[in-house]
Structures are given as C-alpha cells and as structure tokens.
Design an enzyme around this catalytic site. Structure first.
Site, mmCIF file in Angstrom:
data_model
loop_
_atom_site.group_PDB
_atom_site.id
_atom_site.type_symbol
_atom_site.label_atom_id
_atom_site.label_comp_id
_atom_site.label_asym_id
_atom_site.label_seq_id
_atom_site.Cartn_x
_atom_site.Cartn_y
_atom_site.Cartn_z
ATOM 1 N N LYS A 135 0.835 -1.211 0.000
ATOM 2 C CA LYS A 135 0.000 0.000 0.000
ATOM 3 C C LYS A 135 0.871 1.263 0.000
ATOM 4 O O LYS A 135 0.645 2.188 -0.784
ATOM 5 C CB LYS A 135 -0.905 0.005 1.242
ATOM 6 C CG LYS A 135 -1.638 1.309 1.475
ATOM 7 C CD LYS A 135 -2.512 1.285 2.708
ATOM 8 C CE LYS A 135 -1.827 1.605 3.997
ATOM 9 N NZ LYS A 135 -1.426 3.015 4.181
ATOM 10 N N ARG B 134 -5.187 10.896 3.944
ATOM 11 C CA ARG B 134 -4.247 12.024 4.053
ATOM 12 C C ARG B 134 -3.029 11.858 3.147
ATOM 13 O O ARG B 134 -2.379 12.846 2.789
ATOM 14 C CB ARG B 134 -3.866 12.281 5.499
ATOM 15 C CG ARG B 134 -2.994 11.260 6.115
ATOM 16 C CD ARG B 134 -2.771 11.514 7.580
ATOM 17 N NE ARG B 134 -2.453 12.878 7.967
ATOM 18 C CZ ARG B 134 -1.314 13.479 7.715
ATOM 19 N NH1 ARG B 134 -0.373 12.860 7.044
ATOM 20 N NH2 ARG B 134 -1.098 14.714 8.120
ATOM 21 N N ASP C 45 -5.324 12.685 12.172
ATOM 22 C CA ASP C 45 -6.184 11.531 11.914
ATOM 23 C C ASP C 45 -6.206 10.646 13.137
ATOM 24 O O ASP C 45 -5.819 11.070 14.222
ATOM 25 C CB ASP C 45 -5.776 10.792 10.645
ATOM 26 C CG ASP C 45 -4.436 10.079 10.787
ATOM 27 O OD1 ASP C 45 -3.818 10.152 11.872
ATOM 28 O OD2 ASP C 45 -4.008 9.450 9.812
HETATM 29 N N1 EPU Z 1 5.821 14.293 10.841
HETATM 30 C C1 EPU Z 1 5.914 15.630 11.175
HETATM 31 N N2 EPU Z 1 6.020 16.532 10.162
HETATM 32 C C2 EPU Z 1 6.046 16.179 8.851
HETATM 33 C C3 EPU Z 1 5.963 14.807 8.497
HETATM 34 C C4 EPU Z 1 5.832 13.867 9.524
HETATM 35 O O1 EPU Z 1 5.895 15.984 12.349
HETATM 36 O O2 EPU Z 1 6.142 17.054 7.991
HETATM 37 C C5 EPU Z 1 5.702 13.284 11.910
HETATM 38 C C6 EPU Z 1 4.371 12.508 11.781
HETATM 39 O O3 EPU Z 1 3.333 13.212 12.457
HETATM 40 C C7 EPU Z 1 4.717 11.176 12.434
HETATM 41 C C8 EPU Z 1 6.223 11.014 12.099
HETATM 42 O O4 EPU Z 1 6.699 12.297 11.727
HETATM 43 O O5 EPU Z 1 4.595 11.313 13.811
HETATM 44 C C9 EPU Z 1 6.530 10.060 10.973
HETATM 45 O O6 EPU Z 1 5.739 10.390 9.824
HETATM 46 P P1 EPU Z 1 6.137 9.967 8.349
HETATM 47 O O7 EPU Z 1 6.175 11.198 7.539
HETATM 48 O O8 EPU Z 1 7.354 9.103 8.386
HETATM 49 O O9 EPU Z 1 4.892 9.068 7.937
HETATM 50 P P2 EPU Z 1 3.891 9.264 6.726
HETATM 51 O O10 EPU Z 1 4.643 9.444 5.468
HETATM 52 O O11 EPU Z 1 2.857 10.262 7.077
HETATM 53 C C10 EPU Z 1 3.880 6.700 6.150
HETATM 54 C C11 EPU Z 1 2.841 5.611 6.024
HETATM 55 C C12 EPU Z 1 2.269 5.253 7.379
HETATM 56 C C13 EPU Z 1 3.433 4.807 8.269
HETATM 57 C C14 EPU Z 1 4.504 5.923 8.333
HETATM 58 C C15 EPU Z 1 5.732 5.525 9.132
HETATM 59 C C16 EPU Z 1 1.924 6.019 3.841
HETATM 60 C C17 EPU Z 1 0.733 6.368 2.994
HETATM 61 N N3 EPU Z 1 1.756 6.059 5.155
HETATM 62 O O12 EPU Z 1 3.196 7.822 6.717
HETATM 63 O O13 EPU Z 1 1.408 4.134 7.148
HETATM 64 O O14 EPU Z 1 2.937 4.579 9.569
HETATM 65 O O15 EPU Z 1 4.932 6.257 7.002
HETATM 66 O O16 EPU Z 1 6.346 4.400 8.565
HETATM 67 O O17 EPU Z 1 2.982 5.678 3.327
HETATM 68 C C18 EPU Z 1 -0.405 2.632 7.528
HETATM 69 O O18 EPU Z 1 -0.037 2.017 6.500
HETATM 70 O O19 EPU Z 1 -1.291 2.181 8.309
HETATM 71 C C19 EPU Z 1 0.235 3.936 7.841
HETATM 72 C C20 EPU Z 1 -0.261 4.790 8.731
#
Ligand code: EPU
Length: 443
Positions: free
Chosen positions: A47, A117, A141
């Site tokens: 995904k 998101r 979320d």
């Molecule tokens: N964060 C910030 N600022 C930002 C970006 C992230 O504070 O600009 C924080 C987030 O709030 C979070 C942490 O940094 O606490 C890590 O976030 P990250 O950006 O690494 O995650 P993401 O890209 O939003 C993806 C996956 C998530 C998975 C995370 C961590 C997708 C669509 N989603 O999210 O997947 O948990 O990486 O590996 O790729 C799931 O599949 O159920 C899911 C939630």
C-alpha cells in the site's frame, strides 16, 4: 523519545470509513477463536509504495502500468485523486493502467484528502509539473496530529511558496523548482517522498540528508529511475537527485507488502500454527521477524518468502517502534495483540505516533491487561483473551483486533471494518484459507 509532535475493487458504495460508520453501513468481521492457522498465503503490492507510485505517474504524460496492485480502499481513493487531477485509471485485475494527459488540474479537494491524508503526496509532483498546487490542508487523523511541516520546508527551500487560506494550501513556484541541499529533521517517509518527487524534475542537484530508508522509497526510486529520473542512494540516509527535463511512462511491478506479510506472520504466531508467507522479502521485515523469534516463534527465511511457526504460548518481548530498519509502527498493534496473551510482561514504546495506543481500550474489553503511559505500554500477558464486540479505529488496529480474536475464547466481532479494507485485500478470505473460523457480516 516521542518523535511525533503531536481514510477500493473495493466496496463500491463509499470511500470514507467515518461516513459508513455514521450511517451504520459498515460491515463487521466475526471471528471465532481457537483454530490453528496453517498453510500458505501470498501478499500483494505494498500500500505504502503503490500510493506514491500512482502519483509518480503524474510526472510523465502517456500510458503507465503498475502490476501487483492490491484491491484496497486506499488505492481506489488515490484513483479518485488522479481522476480529479485529469489522469484516467483503469484496473485489469491487479494491473492498473493510468493515462496521464499533458495538462493537469493541479488540485486535490478536501473530501479526498480527508478520506486519505496520503493524498498530500501530490504536492511535490504538481509543483514540479505545473508550477502550482491547491491541496486541502490535511488535519490530524486517528493516529495523531500528523503535521506536514517538513514536506513544506523542503519544497520551500526548492523555491516554492505556500499560503494557507480557508483550509486550502496553495503552492506556487516561478519557473522550475531549484535543486537544494536539504537536512530533514527526522527521516519522515512522506517528506522524503514528496521531496524526491519534486526534485526529479527540478533544476540541478538535490541532496536529502537524513532521508527515510524504507523499502517502499527504494521501490519508488526504482520506478522513477526507470522513467528516466536520476536518483542515487535511495535506501540510505543520503539521497542525491539530479533533476532532468522530462520523464517517460514505464511499467512497474510494486514491491510486496511487508505489513500485510507481517500481519499474516502474527496470525500464524498467535494461533501456534505454521504459515508460509509468499511474495515478500523477509529482509524488509527483519526487526519484526527477530522480535517474533524472541517471542518463541521459529522463522525460516527464503528469498521472497518465509515460514513462521508459532509457539504454544508466546513469551514477553520488549520493543520500540522506529523508522526502518527499526520495528515498524504499523506492526505495533499486531505484535501487542500477540503479547497480550504471552507469558510475562512486555514493555512497548511507540515513537512515531501520539495516538497509536487508542485500540488498547478495545483489547482491554477482551481481557488484555495493558497500562499505557504517554508513549509506553506495559503489557502483562494473560492466559487467554475473551472474545467480545470491538471497534477498529484504524487499519492496523482493526487487523490487530481480528488477530486477537483468532486466539480468544469464544467469538469476537470487529466493527468499522472499512478501516481494514483500506490496507488489506480480502483479509477475511486469506485468513479463512489458512483455517480461521471467520466471516464478514453485513452492517
Ligand atoms: N511528521 C511531522 N512533520 C512532517 C511529516 C511527519 O511531524 O512534515 C511526523 C508525523 O506526524 C509522524 C512522524 O513524523 O509522527 C513520521 O511520519 P512519516 O512522515 O514518516 O509518515 P507518513 O509518510 O505520514 C507513512 C505511512 C504510514 C506509516 C509511516 C511511518 C503512507 C501512505 N503512510 O506515513 O502508514 O505509519 O509512514 O512508517 O505511506 C499505515 O499504513 O497504516 C500507515 C499509517
């Protein structure tokens, strides 16, 4: 260390878990505990790779193909995002064919960003292709506040300007984005991907220091490089991108879903069965499989598959979630479901999300003895959980509650299963094929 500061082949009738719940339309999963799971199960494309790879296709006009695409709700929502932007999506089984026009509508509306998101990943590509983007600003979320400040910081350093008015983020860049040397505050998956997607068509070189190293990012880079991008170092902390003038469409096979694979691994472990999981490189699940071994499982690793045999009763294990190659936060609820009936007390630390323990209240309804304090959970294993009605709050929490039900006494009904549909194709059918007593009930 809490690092965080802080919704389909797919059921055709809706795309928003909150709406289905509010209307009482959501289906339930009923699982009767006690069956030992045995056999083979294959996973589909990841995904968290396919969603970004769909967006990457916007970078080049023409006809693209993605194979190994899972029939999950989030893919359907991203299809609607692409459709809104002007690309047309067609599914042939697990192959997605996308036709991208020369001119794009650089916009992602609120209903789609709210439903998922991850839609904000269009920001970088739209700025790179059209010089502008209008994207509904994502709120938090079910996992927490989830800001996007690091995405915006990187894009600003590449020359983009943003304004936020009436809940809509408008970005623009005069001319082309400019390559830049960037230091990410934290190896954020989304910020790394948004930056890569912007940088491939930028002017000059972009260096991303402290980049996320997730296998899905490597897979995205492989797709983009095949399209003509020049990305070096994906999978390491430093990624270098030499901007190119244009990209071309390709066919790309999506990497296997390590989270789907890990979920079926726990299904084998929690029932004391022996499950072979195919189409996923076990190296991409190395910390999770290691922790399952510490809990008493036996794991045999192959090239693109593994076999896991669960113990009679698991042993307590401590673990902390961290970016790859650490223990994946999206496997935390499933592992806690196992540890809830393990022998001994486990300490679990959640470093990525501030609201990831919400499901524990539902697990407690099943008799789990878990105390949470800030980002820690103390899981005191009980001999057996007791089946009851529970609610899924998010994808992994929903999967974890089904897993808990597999080992619980009596039957468990998990409501709000559209959350599970966001990330798992035919979850019920695959578990049933392994011997689970499980069915999907109408809402
Ligand atoms: N964060 C910030 N600022 C930002 C970006 C992230 O504070 O600009 C924080 C987030 O709030 C979070 C942490 O940094 O606490 C890590 O976030 P990250 O950006 O690494 O995650 P993401 O890209 O939003 C993806 C996956 C998530 C998975 C995370 C961590 C997708 C669509 N989603 O999210 O997947 O948990 O990486 O590996 O790729 C799931 O599949 O159920 C899911 C939630």
């Amino acid at each position: 260390m809490l690092l965080a500061k802080t919704s389909r082949q797919v059921p055709p009738r809706t795309y928003n878990a909150r709406v289905t719940h509010a209307l009482g339309l959501d289906e339930k999963i009923k699982v009767t505990g006690g069956a030992v799971l045995n056999g083979e199960v294959g996973v589909l494309g990841a995904k968290n790779a396919v969603l970004k790879e769909m967006v990457a296709m916007l970078m080049a006009p023409g006809v693209h193909r993605l194979t190994n695409v899972p029939g999950i709700l989030d893919v359907s929502i991203m299809g609607q995002v692409l459709d809104h932007i002007g690309a047309s999506c067609e599914f042939e089984g697990h192959t997605l064919i996308v036709e991208v026009p020369d001119d794009l509508n650089p916009e992602a509306p609120l209903e789609l960003v709210r439903a998922m998101r991850a839609s904000i990943i269009v920001l970088g590509p739209l700025l790179a292709r059209t010089g502008r983007a209008r994207v509904a600003f994502p709120g938090g979320d079910d996992l927490g506040s989830r800001p996007i400040d690091w995405h915006l910081d990187s894009l600003r350093q590449m020359g983009a300007e943003f304004t936020l008015e009436h809940g809509v983020l408008t970005g623009r860049v005069d001319g082309r984005l400019q390559g830049a040397a960037l230091d990410l505050e934290f190896p954020s998956v989304g910020a790394t991907e948004n930056t890569i997607l912007a940088a491939v068509l930028a002017d000059g070189e972009t260096i991303i220091n402290n980049a996320a190293r997730e296998p899905e990012i490597q897979d995205l880079a492989d797709q983009l490089n095949a399209m003509g991008a020049r990305i070096d170092g994906a999978g390491t902390h430093t990624i270098t991108i030499d901007g190119v003038r244009e990209l071309h469409p390709v066919d790309h096979h999506v990497i296997g879903d390590r989270l789907e694979a890990g979920t079926y691994a726990v299904a084998g472990a929690i029932t004391g069965g022996e499950v072979t999981v195919r189409n996923c490189d076990p190296a991409n699940l190395r910390m999770e499989l290691r922790k399952l071994e510490e809990a008493g499982c036996e794991v045999e690793r192959g090239q693109d598959s593994f076999v896991i045999a669960g113990p009679k009763r698991a042993k307590a294990v401590d673990f902390a979630t961290l970016p790859f190659p650490g223990f994946h936060t999206d496997m935390q609820p499933q592992m806690v479901a196992l540890l809830a009936s393990a022998e001994g007390t486990s300490i679990v630390t959640e470093n990525l999300y501030d609201s990831r323990f919400r499901y524990i209240g539902e697990l407690a309804r099943m008799g789990a003895d878990v105390t949470t304090e800030w980002q820690h959970a103390v899981v005191r294993g009980v001999p057996t959980l007791s089946g009851c009605p529970v609610l899924a709050f998010d994808i992994r929490a929903g999967a974890a509650l089904v897993l808990a039900g597999l080992a619980a006494d009596g039957f468990t009904t998990v409501s709000d299963v559209s959350h599970i549909d966001r990330g798992y194709e035919d979850f019920v059918g695959k578990l049933a094929s392994l011997g689970a007593q499980i069915e999907r009930l109408a809402g």
